[in-house]
Design a protein around this motif. Structure first.
Motif, short mmCIF file in Angstrom:
data_model
loop_
_atom_site.label_atom_id
_atom_site.label_comp_id
_atom_site.label_asym_id
_atom_site.label_seq_id
_atom_site.Cartn_x
_atom_site.Cartn_y
_atom_site.Cartn_z
N ARG A 1 -1.75 -16.79 19.35
CA ARG A 1 -1.61 -17.18 17.94
C ARG A 1 -2.69 -16.53 17.09
O ARG A 1 -2.44 -16.11 15.96
CB ARG A 1 -1.69 -18.71 17.81
N ARG B 1 5.39 -15.04 31.78
CA ARG B 1 5.28 -14.32 30.50
C ARG B 1 5.80 -12.89 30.66
O ARG B 1 6.01 -12.43 31.78
CB ARG B 1 3.83 -14.31 30.04
N ASP C 1 -6.99 -21.95 25.04
CA ASP C 1 -5.64 -21.69 24.53
C ASP C 1 -5.70 -21.13 23.11
O ASP C 1 -6.62 -21.43 22.35
CB ASP C 1 -4.83 -23.00 24.58
N GLY C 2 -4.70 -20.34 22.75
CA GLY C 2 -4.55 -19.89 21.36
C GLY C 2 -4.85 -18.42 21.12
O GLY C 2 -4.86 -17.98 19.96
MG MG Z 1 -0.94 -20.97 25.00
#
Ligand code: MG
Ligand code: IPE
Ligand code: IPE
Length: 238
Positions: free
Chosen positions: A12, A59, A8-9
């Protein structure tokens, strides 16, 4: 040892640098290759990577299609590398909604690596733990109707054979990056007694060194499997 990673990430990571999310996914894919390569020397026999969840279809369309492009490219470029390194690949998840060409590549890769036994790589693509359980129940119900399987024969071991991970050991450790502390529908059945480890690193920053540190932290944990402490001490000492 079996490790599962919720990577994850990526979004970001890209946003922090002023790049589009798709750039983060590309960086994340590069990390995947490094992490896979580092596994054998870290004593990891099976690695399960969460690449795309059943919820990720919600998404923005352009992000979903950039992820599909990335999977397509990854499968094409890494194909020989995987086959030649004695890696056995298994895809977890519902393959039906995936683009046909990607699905064909996946089937080819699974077939070509079916006899490999050096390292086991599971890629969870359009995977959801609940979806997996429901699909397994459907397969089981079909066997109840068509084979001489009896309701009384249904138990945890039998059910395990209907899961996408049939025949595999449960993950010893689940790592999630980017500071989120949840499973997000990853391996719901199989994580019953997995140790959970949450890293603040965003996935494109999660190096093989970070993986090594996570394993060291895991090795300091005491797994109890519901037993009383005295029995655990005996297990550790013998
Ligand atoms: Mg995520
Ligand atoms: C994980 O990174 C990759 C996938 C879910 C495909 P994210 O895209 O979820 O990144 P964040 O959580 O938005 O930073
Ligand atoms: C989980 O990450 C799915 C993958 C890593 C493929 P998400 O970013 O989709 O999870 P949530 O939405 O934060 O729970």
């Amino acid at each position: 040892m079996h490790i599962g990673i919720i990577m994850d990430g990526n979004g970001r990571w890209a946003a922090n640098k002023g790049f589009p999310r798709s750039f983060g996914h590309r960086k994340g894919a590069k990390r995947v290759s490094e992490i896979i390569k580092s596994c054998p020397e870290l004593g990891i026999r099976t690695l399960t990577l969460y690449a795309f969840s059943t919820e990720n279809w919600s998404r923005a369309a352009h992000e979903v299609s950039s992820l599909m492009r990335l999977f397509r490219g990854y499968l094409q470029t890494k194909y020989l590398d995987i086959i030649n390194n004695n890696v056995k690949v298994k895809f977890l998840g519902d393959t039906n909604p995936l683009p046909t060409d990607i699905l064909k590549q996946m089937q080819k890769l699974e077939f070509q690596t079916k006899d490999n036994d050096g390292f086991y790589l599971n890629i969870a693509l359009n995977y959801g733990g609940r979806d997996e359980i429901v699909r397994s129940i459907r397969k089981l119900a079909k066997d109840l109707l068509s084979k001489d399987l009896k309701i009384d024969q249904i138990n945890e071991n039998l059910f395990h054979n209907y899961l996408d991970t049939a025949g595999q050991s449960d993950p010893d450790l689940i790592i999630r990056t980017a500071g989120e502390k949840r499973l997000s529908n990853f391996l719901l059945w199989q994580t019953t007694y997995s140790e959970l480890l949450f890293s603040e690193k965003l996935w494109p920053d999660f190096t093989p060194e970070c993986l090594k540190k996570s394993i060291l932290e895991f090795q300091n944990r005491t797994r109890k499997f519901g037993l009383e402490t005295s029995k655990i001490e005996k297990l550790i000492n013998h």
